[in-house]
Scaffold this active site. Structure first.
Site, PDB file in Angstrom:
ATOM      1  N   GLY A  33      40.036 -27.732 -44.495  1.00 43.95           N
ATOM      2  CA  GLY A  33      39.836 -26.754 -45.547  1.00 43.95           C
ATOM      3  C   GLY A  33      40.145 -25.325 -45.173  1.00 43.95           C
ATOM      4  N   HIS A  34      39.925 -24.949 -43.910  1.00 38.48           N
ATOM      5  CA  HIS A  34      39.970 -23.527 -43.576  1.00 38.48           C
ATOM      6  C   HIS A  34      41.379 -22.969 -43.412  1.00 38.48           C
ATOM      7  CE1 HIS A  34      40.671 -23.699 -39.081  1.00 38.48           C
ATOM      8  NE2 HIS A  34      40.334 -24.944 -39.322  1.00 38.48           N
TER       9      HIS A  34
ATOM     10  N   THR B  94      24.428 -36.536 -43.537  1.00 40.80           N
ATOM     11  CA  THR B  94      24.218 -35.825 -44.786  1.00 40.80           C
ATOM     12  C   THR B  94      25.466 -35.021 -45.155  1.00 40.80           C
ATOM     13  OG1 THR B  94      21.852 -35.633 -44.322  1.00 40.80           O
ATOM     14  CG2 THR B  94      22.776 -34.124 -45.973  1.00 40.80           C
TER      15      THR B  94
ATOM     16  N   CYS C 238      43.279 -23.727 -30.660  1.00 42.07           N
ATOM     17  CA  CYS C 238      42.549 -24.672 -29.818  1.00 42.07           C
ATOM     18  C   CYS C 238      42.953 -24.580 -28.351  1.00 42.07           C
ATOM     19  CB  CYS C 238      42.779 -26.101 -30.310  1.00 42.07           C
ATOM     20  SG  CYS C 238      42.205 -26.369 -32.001  1.00 42.07           S
TER      21      CYS C 238
ATOM     22  N   GLN D 198      48.173 -28.194 -41.863  1.00 43.00           N
ATOM     23  CA  GLN D 198      48.941 -27.002 -42.228  1.00 43.00           C
ATOM     24  C   GLN D 198      49.728 -27.166 -43.522  1.00 43.00           C
ATOM     25  OE1 GLN D 198      48.732 -24.122 -40.804  1.00 43.00           O
ATOM     26  NE2 GLN D 198      47.735 -24.600 -38.860  1.00 43.00           N
TER      27      GLN D 198
ATOM     28  N   ALA E 271      40.200 -31.620 -39.961  1.00 40.69           N
ATOM     29  CA  ALA E 271      41.322 -32.474 -39.576  1.00 40.69           C
ATOM     30  C   ALA E 271      41.129 -33.118 -38.209  1.00 40.69           C
ATOM     31  CB  ALA E 271      42.625 -31.676 -39.601  1.00 40.69           C
ATOM     32  N   THR E 272      40.467 -32.435 -37.285  1.00 43.51           N
ATOM     33  CA  THR E 272      40.267 -33.023 -35.953  1.00 43.51           C
ATOM     34  C   THR E 272      39.449 -34.305 -36.049  1.00 43.51           C
ATOM     35  OG1 THR E 272      40.471 -30.925 -34.765  1.00 43.51           O
ATOM     36  CG2 THR E 272      39.229 -32.670 -33.673  1.00 43.51           C
TER      37      THR E 272
ATOM     38  N   ASN F 128      51.925 -26.538 -36.475  1.00 46.85           N
ATOM     39  CA  ASN F 128      51.025 -25.388 -36.505  1.00 46.85           C
ATOM     40  C   ASN F 128      51.525 -24.201 -35.696  1.00 46.85           C
ATOM     41  OD1 ASN F 128      50.305 -27.445 -34.417  1.00 46.85           O
ATOM     42  ND2 ASN F 128      49.038 -25.784 -33.646  1.00 46.85           N
TER      43      ASN F 128
END
Length: 383
Positions: free
Chosen positions: A200-201, A241, A326, A180, A71-72, A152
Protein backbone atom coordinates in the site's frame (compact mmCIF):
# COMPACT_ATOMS: atom_id res chain seq x y z
CA UNK A 1 13.27 22.04 2.80
CA UNK A 2 14.69 19.51 0.33
CA UNK A 3 12.38 18.05 -2.31
CA UNK A 4 11.42 14.42 -1.80
CA UNK A 5 12.85 12.24 -4.59
CA UNK A 6 12.57 8.84 -2.90
CA UNK A 7 8.97 7.86 -3.65
CA UNK A 8 9.98 4.37 -4.78
CA UNK A 9 10.95 3.76 -1.15
CA UNK A 10 7.68 5.11 0.23
CA UNK A 11 5.13 7.81 -0.39
CA UNK A 12 3.47 10.34 1.86
CA UNK A 13 0.07 9.17 3.09
CA UNK A 14 -2.54 11.10 1.14
CA UNK A 15 -4.41 13.42 3.56
CA UNK A 16 -7.71 12.01 2.29
CA UNK A 17 -6.48 8.55 3.18
CA UNK A 18 -5.29 9.69 6.60
CA UNK A 19 -8.79 10.99 7.31
CA UNK A 20 -10.28 7.55 6.61
CA UNK A 21 -7.62 5.81 8.71
CA UNK A 22 -8.19 8.15 11.65
CA UNK A 23 -11.95 7.61 11.47
CA UNK A 24 -11.48 3.84 11.68
CA UNK A 25 -9.08 4.25 14.58
CA UNK A 26 -11.26 6.55 16.66
CA UNK A 27 -14.88 5.97 15.56
CA UNK A 28 -15.41 2.65 13.75
CA UNK A 29 -12.69 0.96 15.76
CA UNK A 30 -14.26 -2.47 16.21
CA UNK A 31 -12.65 -5.84 15.54
CA UNK A 32 -13.82 -7.25 12.21
CA UNK A 33 -14.04 -10.66 13.89
CA UNK A 34 -16.52 -9.46 16.54
CA UNK A 35 -20.05 -10.53 15.58
CA UNK A 36 -22.10 -9.45 18.57
CA UNK A 37 -22.26 -5.66 18.19
CA UNK A 38 -22.40 -2.80 15.70
CA UNK A 39 -18.71 -1.85 16.02
CA UNK A 40 -17.68 -5.29 14.83
CA UNK A 41 -20.30 -5.27 12.09
CA UNK A 42 -19.10 -1.91 10.75
CA UNK A 43 -15.48 -3.07 10.81
CA UNK A 44 -16.34 -6.27 8.98
CA UNK A 45 -18.29 -4.29 6.40
CA UNK A 46 -15.33 -1.95 5.83
CA UNK A 47 -13.03 -4.91 5.26
CA UNK A 48 -15.43 -6.57 2.84
CA UNK A 49 -15.90 -3.37 0.86
CA UNK A 50 -12.14 -2.93 0.65
CA UNK A 51 -11.69 -6.53 -0.46
CA UNK A 52 -14.25 -6.12 -3.21
CA UNK A 53 -12.76 -2.84 -4.38
CA UNK A 54 -9.17 -4.08 -4.49
CA UNK A 55 -10.07 -7.37 -6.15
CA UNK A 56 -11.98 -5.49 -8.85
CA UNK A 57 -8.84 -3.48 -9.63
CA UNK A 58 -7.02 -6.62 -10.78
CA UNK A 59 -10.05 -8.44 -12.18
CA UNK A 60 -10.27 -11.05 -9.44
CA UNK A 61 -12.95 -12.33 -7.13
CA UNK A 62 -12.96 -10.90 -3.58
CA UNK A 63 -12.47 -14.45 -2.28
CA UNK A 64 -9.15 -14.57 -4.16
CA UNK A 65 -7.58 -11.74 -2.15
CA UNK A 66 -6.13 -11.84 1.36
CA UNK A 67 -4.78 -8.94 3.39
CA UNK A 68 -1.18 -8.95 4.60
CA UNK A 69 1.28 -6.50 6.12
CA UNK A 70 2.70 -5.68 2.69
CA UNK A 71 4.46 -7.11 -0.35
CA UNK A 72 7.29 -8.70 1.66
CA UNK A 73 4.89 -10.87 3.62
CA UNK A 74 2.85 -11.58 0.50
CA UNK A 75 6.00 -12.71 -1.31
CA UNK A 76 6.93 -15.03 1.53
CA UNK A 77 3.47 -16.60 1.69
CA UNK A 78 3.47 -17.10 -2.08
CA UNK A 79 6.99 -18.52 -2.39
CA UNK A 80 7.47 -20.46 0.84
CA UNK A 81 3.82 -21.46 1.01
CA UNK A 82 4.10 -23.32 -2.30
CA UNK A 83 7.22 -25.26 -1.30
CA UNK A 84 5.48 -28.20 0.36
CA UNK A 85 3.43 -28.84 -2.77
CA UNK A 86 6.55 -28.67 -4.92
CA UNK A 87 8.36 -31.16 -2.70
CA UNK A 88 5.40 -33.55 -2.68
CA UNK A 89 5.07 -33.40 -6.47
CA UNK A 90 8.79 -33.62 -7.17
CA UNK A 91 8.73 -30.21 -8.84
CA UNK A 92 11.61 -28.25 -7.36
CA UNK A 93 12.61 -25.99 -10.23
CA UNK A 94 11.95 -22.24 -9.92
CA UNK A 95 12.72 -19.46 -12.41
CA UNK A 96 13.27 -15.87 -11.34
CA UNK A 97 15.55 -12.95 -12.21
CA UNK A 98 18.76 -11.67 -10.67
CA UNK A 99 17.19 -8.22 -10.23
CA UNK A 100 14.29 -9.11 -7.95
CA UNK A 101 13.72 -7.37 -4.64
CA UNK A 102 15.39 -9.01 -1.67
CA UNK A 103 11.91 -9.94 -0.46
CA UNK A 104 11.87 -12.45 -3.32
CA UNK A 105 15.55 -13.33 -3.61
CA UNK A 106 16.04 -14.25 0.05
CA UNK A 107 13.01 -16.59 0.32
CA UNK A 108 14.17 -18.27 -2.89
CA UNK A 109 17.69 -18.61 -1.52
CA UNK A 110 16.13 -20.29 1.49
CA UNK A 111 14.32 -22.71 -0.82
CA UNK A 112 17.60 -23.39 -2.63
CA UNK A 113 19.09 -24.42 0.72
CA UNK A 114 16.20 -26.93 0.98
CA UNK A 115 17.09 -28.54 -2.33
CA UNK A 116 15.17 -26.43 -4.83
CA UNK A 117 16.88 -25.59 -8.12
CA UNK A 118 16.50 -21.82 -8.57
CA UNK A 119 17.45 -20.16 -11.88
CA UNK A 120 18.35 -16.48 -11.40
CA UNK A 121 18.20 -15.14 -14.96
CA UNK A 122 20.06 -11.98 -15.96
CA UNK A 123 18.09 -9.54 -18.12
CA UNK A 124 21.23 -7.87 -19.47
CA UNK A 125 21.91 -4.10 -19.51
CA UNK A 126 18.32 -3.28 -20.50
CA UNK A 127 17.04 -4.61 -17.19
CA UNK A 128 14.11 -6.18 -19.04
CA UNK A 129 13.80 -9.95 -19.15
CA UNK A 130 12.27 -11.37 -22.33
CA UNK A 131 9.43 -13.87 -22.37
CA UNK A 132 11.55 -16.10 -24.63
CA UNK A 133 14.35 -16.20 -22.03
CA UNK A 134 11.91 -17.55 -19.46
CA UNK A 135 10.34 -20.03 -21.88
CA UNK A 136 13.76 -21.44 -22.74
CA UNK A 137 14.30 -22.38 -19.08
CA UNK A 138 10.92 -24.05 -18.52
CA UNK A 139 11.13 -27.74 -17.60
CA UNK A 140 8.65 -30.47 -16.77
CA UNK A 141 9.49 -29.98 -13.09
CA UNK A 142 9.24 -26.17 -13.10
CA UNK A 143 7.01 -25.33 -10.16
CA UNK A 144 7.04 -21.55 -10.34
CA UNK A 145 8.14 -18.46 -12.20
CA UNK A 146 8.51 -15.35 -10.02
CA UNK A 147 9.09 -12.06 -11.79
CA UNK A 148 8.58 -8.51 -10.54
CA UNK A 149 6.25 -6.14 -12.35
CA UNK A 150 8.32 -2.94 -12.13
CA UNK A 151 11.88 -2.87 -10.87
CA UNK A 152 12.19 -0.80 -7.72
CA UNK A 153 15.64 0.58 -8.61
CA UNK A 154 15.44 1.21 -12.35
CA UNK A 155 11.69 1.52 -12.96
CA UNK A 156 11.94 -0.93 -15.88
CA UNK A 157 8.65 -2.70 -16.64
CA UNK A 158 8.73 -6.48 -17.09
CA UNK A 159 6.42 -8.19 -19.65
CA UNK A 160 4.35 -9.93 -16.98
CA UNK A 161 1.04 -9.87 -18.86
CA UNK A 162 2.54 -11.52 -21.94
CA UNK A 163 4.35 -14.08 -19.82
CA UNK A 164 1.15 -14.88 -17.91
CA UNK A 165 -0.62 -15.73 -21.15
CA UNK A 166 2.17 -18.16 -22.06
CA UNK A 167 2.29 -19.83 -18.66
CA UNK A 168 -1.45 -20.22 -18.17
CA UNK A 169 -1.52 -23.26 -20.44
CA UNK A 170 1.19 -25.01 -18.42
CA UNK A 171 1.31 -26.50 -14.93
CA UNK A 172 3.82 -23.83 -13.84
CA UNK A 173 2.52 -21.21 -11.43
CA UNK A 174 3.32 -17.53 -11.94
CA UNK A 175 4.02 -15.08 -9.11
CA UNK A 176 4.42 -11.32 -9.62
CA UNK A 177 5.75 -8.87 -7.06
CA UNK A 178 3.67 -5.84 -8.04
CA UNK A 179 4.74 -3.51 -5.23
CA UNK A 180 5.89 -0.82 -7.66
CA UNK A 181 3.41 -1.47 -10.47
CA UNK A 182 0.06 -1.68 -8.69
CA UNK A 183 -1.96 1.45 -9.34
CA UNK A 184 0.31 2.67 -12.12
CA UNK A 185 -0.05 -0.27 -14.54
CA UNK A 186 -2.96 -2.15 -13.03
CA UNK A 187 -4.20 -3.38 -16.42
CA UNK A 188 -1.15 -5.67 -16.64
CA UNK A 189 -2.28 -7.34 -13.43
CA UNK A 190 -5.60 -8.35 -14.96
CA UNK A 191 -3.68 -10.95 -16.96
CA UNK A 192 -3.97 -14.57 -15.70
CA UNK A 193 -1.27 -14.27 -13.04
CA UNK A 194 -1.66 -16.85 -10.28
CA UNK A 195 -0.15 -14.89 -7.39
CA UNK A 196 0.20 -11.09 -7.07
CA UNK A 197 1.89 -9.28 -4.17
CA UNK A 198 0.75 -5.71 -3.51
CA UNK A 199 1.96 -3.05 -1.07
CA UNK A 200 0.00 0.00 0.00
CA UNK A 201 2.66 2.54 0.87
CA UNK A 202 3.81 2.99 -2.74
CA UNK A 203 0.53 4.73 -3.69
CA UNK A 204 -0.24 6.95 -0.71
CA UNK A 205 -1.61 4.33 1.68
CA UNK A 206 -0.14 3.68 5.14
CA UNK A 207 2.84 1.43 5.68
CA UNK A 208 2.07 -2.01 7.05
CA UNK A 209 -0.72 -3.15 4.74
CA UNK A 210 -0.86 -5.00 1.43
CA UNK A 211 -2.54 -7.93 -0.25
CA UNK A 212 -1.83 -11.25 -1.88
CA UNK A 213 -4.04 -12.18 -4.81
CA UNK A 214 -4.40 -15.96 -5.15
CA UNK A 215 -6.22 -16.71 -8.40
CA UNK A 216 -7.99 -19.95 -9.10
CA UNK A 217 -7.37 -21.98 -12.22
CA UNK A 218 -10.89 -23.11 -12.94
CA UNK A 219 -11.96 -24.78 -9.71
CA UNK A 220 -8.40 -25.29 -8.52
CA UNK A 221 -6.64 -22.84 -6.27
CA UNK A 222 -2.90 -22.44 -5.80
CA UNK A 223 -1.94 -25.08 -3.17
CA UNK A 224 -0.43 -22.80 -0.54
CA UNK A 225 0.14 -23.74 3.08
CA UNK A 226 0.28 -21.12 5.86
CA UNK A 227 3.54 -19.90 7.36
CA UNK A 228 1.83 -18.94 10.64
CA UNK A 229 -0.92 -20.47 12.74
CA UNK A 230 -3.25 -19.11 15.35
CA UNK A 231 -6.55 -18.13 13.78
CA UNK A 232 -8.82 -18.65 10.81
CA UNK A 233 -8.52 -15.18 9.33
CA UNK A 234 -7.72 -14.68 5.65
CA UNK A 235 -8.55 -18.16 4.37
CA UNK A 236 -6.43 -19.63 7.18
CA UNK A 237 -3.32 -18.43 5.34
CA UNK A 238 -2.65 -15.30 7.36
CA UNK A 239 -3.96 -15.45 10.94
CA UNK A 240 -4.30 -12.43 13.17
CA UNK A 241 -6.63 -9.52 13.86
CA UNK A 242 -7.20 -7.55 10.69
CA UNK A 243 -5.87 -3.94 10.77
CA UNK A 244 -9.15 -2.37 9.68
CA UNK A 245 -7.85 1.24 9.60
CA UNK A 246 -4.94 0.27 7.34
CA UNK A 247 -7.15 -1.84 5.09
CA UNK A 248 -9.65 0.98 4.71
CA UNK A 249 -6.75 3.34 4.00
CA UNK A 250 -5.41 1.05 1.28
CA UNK A 251 -8.84 0.92 -0.35
CA UNK A 252 -9.17 4.71 -0.24
CA UNK A 253 -5.68 5.24 -1.67
CA UNK A 254 -6.45 2.80 -4.49
CA UNK A 255 -9.69 4.61 -5.24
CA UNK A 256 -7.93 7.99 -5.37
CA UNK A 257 -5.04 6.73 -7.48
CA UNK A 258 -7.37 5.04 -9.95
CA UNK A 259 -9.37 8.25 -10.36
CA UNK A 260 -6.31 10.50 -10.71
CA UNK A 261 -3.88 8.14 -12.45
CA UNK A 262 -3.95 9.76 -15.88
CA UNK A 263 -3.13 13.16 -14.42
CA UNK A 264 -0.48 11.64 -12.14
CA UNK A 265 1.13 9.81 -15.08
CA UNK A 266 1.19 12.95 -17.26
CA UNK A 267 2.68 15.10 -14.51
CA UNK A 268 5.26 12.47 -13.53
CA UNK A 269 6.30 12.06 -17.18
CA UNK A 270 6.54 15.83 -17.70
CA UNK A 271 8.82 16.15 -14.69
CA UNK A 272 10.96 13.26 -15.97
CA UNK A 273 11.38 15.04 -19.28
CA UNK A 274 12.47 18.29 -17.58
CA UNK A 275 14.83 16.39 -15.29
CA UNK A 276 16.48 14.44 -18.11
CA UNK A 277 16.93 17.60 -20.14
CA UNK A 278 18.52 19.40 -17.18
CA UNK A 279 20.85 16.50 -16.44
CA UNK A 280 22.16 16.80 -19.99
CA UNK A 281 24.76 19.26 -18.65
CA UNK A 282 26.36 16.40 -16.67
CA UNK A 283 28.23 13.29 -17.74
CA UNK A 284 26.06 10.34 -16.86
CA UNK A 285 24.78 6.88 -17.73
CA UNK A 286 21.07 6.04 -17.62
CA UNK A 287 20.62 2.55 -16.18
CA UNK A 288 17.94 0.37 -17.76
CA UNK A 289 15.68 0.48 -20.80
CA UNK A 290 14.27 4.00 -20.86
CA UNK A 291 11.60 3.03 -23.40
CA UNK A 292 10.03 0.48 -21.03
CA UNK A 293 9.99 2.30 -17.71
CA UNK A 294 7.46 3.92 -15.41
CA UNK A 295 7.58 7.73 -15.51
CA UNK A 296 8.53 8.32 -11.89
CA UNK A 297 11.73 6.31 -11.41
CA UNK A 298 15.10 7.18 -12.95
CA UNK A 299 18.38 5.43 -12.19
CA UNK A 300 21.60 7.19 -13.21
CA UNK A 301 25.31 6.86 -12.60
CA UNK A 302 27.35 10.05 -12.89
CA UNK A 303 30.82 9.58 -14.39
CA UNK A 304 33.59 9.72 -11.81
CA UNK A 305 31.22 10.50 -8.93
CA UNK A 306 30.76 8.49 -5.75
CA UNK A 307 26.99 8.16 -5.24
CA UNK A 308 27.14 8.23 -1.44
CA UNK A 309 29.18 11.45 -1.50
CA UNK A 310 26.77 12.99 -4.00
CA UNK A 311 23.78 12.16 -1.78
CA UNK A 312 25.39 14.12 1.05
CA UNK A 313 26.13 17.00 -1.32
CA UNK A 314 22.50 17.15 -2.45
CA UNK A 315 20.81 16.76 0.93
CA UNK A 316 19.74 20.43 1.11
CA UNK A 317 18.20 20.23 -2.38
CA UNK A 318 16.72 16.77 -2.72
CA UNK A 319 16.27 13.52 -0.79
CA UNK A 320 17.52 10.70 -3.04
CA UNK A 321 18.82 7.16 -2.56
CA UNK A 322 21.19 4.64 -4.06
CA UNK A 323 18.49 2.01 -4.45
CA UNK A 324 16.15 -0.14 -2.38
CA UNK A 325 15.40 1.22 1.08
CA UNK A 326 15.75 -2.34 2.38
CA UNK A 327 19.45 -2.38 1.49
CA UNK A 328 20.34 1.31 1.81
CA UNK A 329 22.54 0.63 4.85
CA UNK A 330 24.85 -1.41 2.63
CA UNK A 331 27.53 0.29 0.54
CA UNK A 332 28.06 -2.69 -1.74
CA UNK A 333 27.24 -2.31 -5.45
CA UNK A 334 23.55 -2.63 -6.29
CA UNK A 335 22.61 -6.26 -6.85
CA UNK A 336 20.09 -5.03 -9.44
CA UNK A 337 22.66 -3.18 -11.53
CA UNK A 338 25.12 -6.02 -11.10
CA UNK A 339 22.41 -8.47 -12.11
CA UNK A 340 22.06 -6.46 -15.32
CA UNK A 341 25.74 -7.14 -16.02
CA UNK A 342 26.82 -3.52 -15.53
CA UNK A 343 30.43 -2.91 -14.39
CA UNK A 344 31.08 -2.12 -10.73
CA UNK A 345 32.01 1.47 -11.60
CA UNK A 346 28.36 1.94 -12.59
CA UNK A 347 26.69 -0.59 -10.27
CA UNK A 348 28.37 0.88 -7.19
CA UNK A 349 27.29 4.42 -8.03
CA UNK A 350 23.75 4.17 -9.31
CA UNK A 351 21.54 6.93 -7.96
CA UNK A 352 17.78 6.44 -7.86
CA UNK A 353 15.58 9.49 -8.33
CA UNK A 354 11.88 8.75 -7.79
CA UNK A 355 9.00 11.16 -7.38
CA UNK A 356 5.31 11.79 -7.00
CA UNK A 357 4.23 15.07 -8.62
CA UNK A 358 2.86 16.53 -5.38
CA UNK A 359 6.22 16.13 -3.66
CA UNK A 360 8.47 17.97 -6.13
CA UNK A 361 6.61 21.20 -6.86
CA UNK A 362 9.35 23.34 -5.27
CA UNK A 363 12.28 21.55 -6.91
CA UNK A 364 14.30 23.50 -9.46
CA UNK A 365 15.72 20.83 -11.77
CA UNK A 366 18.25 23.25 -13.25
CA UNK A 367 19.60 24.00 -9.77
CA UNK A 368 19.80 20.27 -9.04
CA UNK A 369 21.65 19.56 -12.30
CA UNK A 370 24.02 22.49 -11.77
CA UNK A 371 24.90 21.24 -8.30
CA UNK A 372 25.63 17.78 -9.68
CA UNK A 373 27.70 19.18 -12.56
CA UNK A 374 29.72 21.37 -10.17
CA UNK A 375 30.34 18.44 -7.83
CA UNK A 376 31.32 16.28 -10.78
CA UNK A 377 33.78 18.89 -12.04
CA UNK A 378 35.29 19.26 -8.58
CA UNK A 379 35.66 15.50 -8.24
CA UNK A 380 37.40 15.33 -11.62
CA UNK A 381 39.73 18.18 -10.63
CA UNK A 382 40.69 16.48 -7.38
CA UNK A 383 41.17 13.20 -9.19
Amino acid sequence: MAAYLDSAATTRVDPRVAEVVLHCMTEDFGNAGSRTHDWGTRAKRAVQQAREQLAAQVGSSPSELIFTSGATESNNIALLGLAAYGEKQGRRHIITSAIEHKAVIEPLEHLASRGFDVDFLSPGPSGRLSVAAVQERLRDDTLLVSLMHVNNETGVIQPVAELADHLRGTSTYFHVDAAQGFGKLTEDLRAPIDLISISGHKIGAPKGVGTLVIRRRGRDTVPLVPLMYGGGQERKLRPGTLPVPLIAGLAKATEIFERERDQWWAEAAAFRSRLVDALGKTKLHFNGDQEHAVPHILNVSFDGVDAEALIVQLKEIAAVSTGSACTSASYTPSHVLRGMGLPDSIAANGLRLSWFPDQIAELNVDELAAEIAEFQAGTAFLG
